[in-house]
Design a protein around this motif. Structure first.
Motif, mmCIF file in Angstrom:
data_model
loop_
_atom_site.group_PDB
_atom_site.id
_atom_site.type_symbol
_atom_site.label_atom_id
_atom_site.label_comp_id
_atom_site.label_asym_id
_atom_site.label_seq_id
_atom_site.Cartn_x
_atom_site.Cartn_y
_atom_site.Cartn_z
ATOM 1 N N HIS A 181 -32.103 -82.259 10.929
ATOM 2 C CA HIS A 181 -30.740 -81.985 11.111
ATOM 3 C C HIS A 181 -29.995 -82.316 10.001
ATOM 4 C CE1 HIS A 181 -30.777 -86.063 12.808
ATOM 5 N NE2 HIS A 181 -29.299 -86.093 12.421
ATOM 6 N N LEU A 182 -28.916 -81.412 9.786
ATOM 7 C CA LEU A 182 -27.970 -81.984 8.788
ATOM 8 C C LEU A 182 -26.737 -82.938 9.333
ATOM 9 C CD1 LEU A 182 -27.129 -78.317 7.527
ATOM 10 C CD2 LEU A 182 -27.711 -80.001 6.183
ATOM 11 N N GLU A 183 -26.041 -83.967 8.571
ATOM 12 C CA GLU A 183 -25.215 -84.595 9.037
ATOM 13 C C GLU A 183 -24.194 -84.581 7.797
ATOM 14 O OE1 GLU A 183 -24.609 -89.191 9.881
ATOM 15 O OE2 GLU A 183 -25.994 -88.105 11.306
ATOM 16 N N GLY A 184 -22.931 -84.472 8.060
ATOM 17 C CA GLY A 184 -21.652 -84.372 7.186
ATOM 18 C C GLY A 184 -20.649 -84.998 7.664
ATOM 19 N N THR A 185 -19.826 -85.798 6.860
ATOM 20 C CA THR A 185 -18.744 -86.482 7.072
ATOM 21 C C THR A 185 -17.456 -86.107 6.413
ATOM 22 O OG1 THR A 185 -19.859 -88.480 8.121
ATOM 23 C CG2 THR A 185 -17.646 -88.910 7.337
ATOM 24 N N TYR A 186 -16.603 -85.776 6.965
ATOM 25 C CA TYR A 186 -15.236 -85.429 6.325
ATOM 26 C C TYR A 186 -14.414 -86.148 6.553
ATOM 27 C CZ TYR A 186 -17.586 -80.512 5.921
ATOM 28 O OH TYR A 186 -18.368 -79.694 5.945
ATOM 29 N N GLU A 187 -13.486 -86.627 5.550
ATOM 30 C CA GLU A 187 -12.142 -87.738 5.500
ATOM 31 C C GLU A 187 -11.126 -87.049 5.317
ATOM 32 O OE1 GLU A 187 -12.960 -90.678 2.961
ATOM 33 O OE2 GLU A 187 -14.934 -91.169 3.658
ATOM 34 N N GLU B 38 -6.986 -80.980 13.633
ATOM 35 C CA GLU B 38 -7.018 -79.675 13.080
ATOM 36 C C GLU B 38 -8.195 -78.988 12.461
ATOM 37 O OE1 GLU B 38 -3.627 -79.432 10.721
ATOM 38 O OE2 GLU B 38 -2.144 -79.804 12.081
ATOM 39 N N PHE B 39 -9.033 -79.882 11.714
ATOM 40 C CA PHE B 39 -10.244 -79.320 11.190
ATOM 41 C C PHE B 39 -11.288 -79.172 12.365
ATOM 42 C CE2 PHE B 39 -14.691 -80.739 9.641
ATOM 43 C CZ PHE B 39 -14.643 -79.764 8.481
ATOM 44 N N THR B 40 -11.160 -80.055 13.332
ATOM 45 C CA THR B 40 -12.246 -79.867 14.441
ATOM 46 C C THR B 40 -12.090 -78.755 15.387
ATOM 47 O OG1 THR B 40 -12.312 -82.435 14.543
ATOM 48 C CG2 THR B 40 -12.959 -81.163 16.393
ATOM 49 N N THR B 41 -10.808 -78.189 15.327
ATOM 50 C CA THR B 41 -10.399 -77.025 15.998
ATOM 51 C C THR B 41 -10.850 -75.770 15.183
ATOM 52 O OG1 THR B 41 -8.482 -78.189 17.029
ATOM 53 C CG2 THR B 41 -8.556 -75.756 16.908
ATOM 54 N N GLU B 42 -10.590 -75.946 14.053
ATOM 55 C CA GLU B 42 -11.119 -74.779 13.128
ATOM 56 C C GLU B 42 -12.813 -74.750 13.261
ATOM 57 O OE1 GLU B 42 -9.458 -73.720 9.475
ATOM 58 O OE2 GLU B 42 -7.558 -74.797 9.941
ATOM 59 N N ASP C 13 -17.480 -76.489 4.810
ATOM 60 C CA ASP C 13 -16.846 -76.833 3.378
ATOM 61 C C ASP C 13 -15.723 -76.130 2.918
ATOM 62 O OD1 ASP C 13 -19.078 -79.120 3.209
ATOM 63 O OD2 ASP C 13 -20.274 -77.912 2.028
ATOM 64 N N ARG C 14 -15.992 -74.835 3.200
ATOM 65 C CA ARG C 14 -14.945 -73.924 2.836
ATOM 66 C C ARG C 14 -13.526 -74.218 3.600
ATOM 67 N NH1 ARG C 14 -16.470 -67.797 2.645
ATOM 68 N NH2 ARG C 14 -17.258 -68.503 0.548
ATOM 69 N N ILE C 15 -13.625 -74.417 4.873
ATOM 70 C CA ILE C 15 -12.493 -74.891 5.702
ATOM 71 C C ILE C 15 -11.821 -76.038 5.190
ATOM 72 C CG2 ILE C 15 -11.862 -75.619 8.096
ATOM 73 C CD1 ILE C 15 -13.990 -73.706 9.333
ATOM 74 N N TYR C 16 -12.754 -76.997 4.812
ATOM 75 C CA TYR C 16 -12.235 -78.283 4.636
ATOM 76 C C TYR C 16 -11.402 -78.288 3.055
ATOM 77 C CZ TYR C 16 -12.643 -83.282 3.009
ATOM 78 O OH TYR C 16 -12.436 -84.662 2.870
ATOM 79 N N GLU C 17 -11.668 -77.357 2.249
ATOM 80 C CA GLU C 17 -11.057 -77.212 0.877
ATOM 81 C C GLU C 17 -9.736 -76.804 1.092
ATOM 82 O OE1 GLU C 17 -13.354 -74.012 -1.171
ATOM 83 O OE2 GLU C 17 -15.009 -75.533 -1.555
ATOM 84 N N GLY C 18 -9.389 -76.044 2.481
ATOM 85 C CA GLY C 18 -7.893 -76.014 2.784
ATOM 86 C C GLY C 18 -7.356 -76.948 3.318
ATOM 87 N N PHE C 19 -7.610 -78.461 3.404
ATOM 88 C CA PHE C 19 -7.026 -79.217 3.789
ATOM 89 C C PHE C 19 -6.706 -80.270 2.448
ATOM 90 C CE2 PHE C 19 -8.716 -77.984 7.782
ATOM 91 C CZ PHE C 19 -7.757 -78.236 8.535
ATOM 92 N N ASP C 20 -5.771 -81.145 2.606
ATOM 93 C CA ASP C 20 -5.293 -82.007 1.639
ATOM 94 C C ASP C 20 -5.936 -83.305 1.779
ATOM 95 O OD1 ASP C 20 -1.731 -81.231 0.853
ATOM 96 O OD2 ASP C 20 -3.587 -80.681 -0.265
ATOM 97 N N ALA C 21 -7.216 -83.467 1.920
ATOM 98 C CA ALA C 21 -8.188 -84.622 2.067
ATOM 99 C C ALA C 21 -8.390 -85.468 0.574
ATOM 100 C CB ALA C 21 -9.299 -84.109 2.593
ATOM 101 N N GLU C 22 -8.332 -86.513 0.759
ATOM 102 C CA GLU C 22 -8.836 -87.562 -0.389
ATOM 103 C C GLU C 22 -10.242 -87.883 -0.355
ATOM 104 O OE1 GLU C 22 -6.116 -90.739 -0.220
ATOM 105 O OE2 GLU C 22 -4.286 -89.564 -1.178
#
Length: 117
Positions: free
Chosen positions: A44-50, A59-63, A108-117
């Motif tokens: 499986h794939l596992e990914g963590t977004y900060e 908001e990311f979770t909702t998207e 990843d594309r959705i995440y690019e829309g957030f101001d994440a560090e």
């Protein structure tokens, strides 16, 4: 011009298909954010977004949830303050399918829309 992984269609697999081997998914994993995604046990794939705070993570979770419903391909989502971890595989074949990587690329594309560090 070749389309990116995120632009490919999410195609459902059949139960007669085999999960992707490491050689088969190697090209797909290269197209994902390597700071986020790993393949675990060739299963499986596992990914963590900060994120900056809980609100952005929520908001990311909702998207991601909306994307999952739209494509009818549902990951496990773990929401914590400032962090979202996604686990994804194709349950029908108990392993990885191209669609898992397409979904990860779309996240990843959705995440690019957030101001994440």
């Amino acid at each position: 011009m070749a389309s990116t992984l995120a632009d490919r269609e999410c195609e459902a697999c059949t139960s007669s298909e085999d999960p992707l081997s490491a050689d088969e998914y190697a090209e797909y994993i290269e197209e994902l954010d390597d700071d986020v995604w790993t393949v675990v046990d060739d299963h499986h794939l596992e990914g963590t977004y900060e994120f900056e705070d809980f609100r952005e993570a929520l908001e990311f979770t909702t998207e991601v949830g909306e994307l999952a419903e739209e494509e009818w391909h549902h990951p496990d989502i773990h929401l914590r303050w400032g962090e979202v971890t996604i686990e994804m595989w194709t349950h029908k074949i108990d392993g990885l399918h191209e669609t898992d990587f397409v979904m990860a690329a779309r996240m990843d594309r959705i995440y690019e829309g957030f101001d994440a560090e």
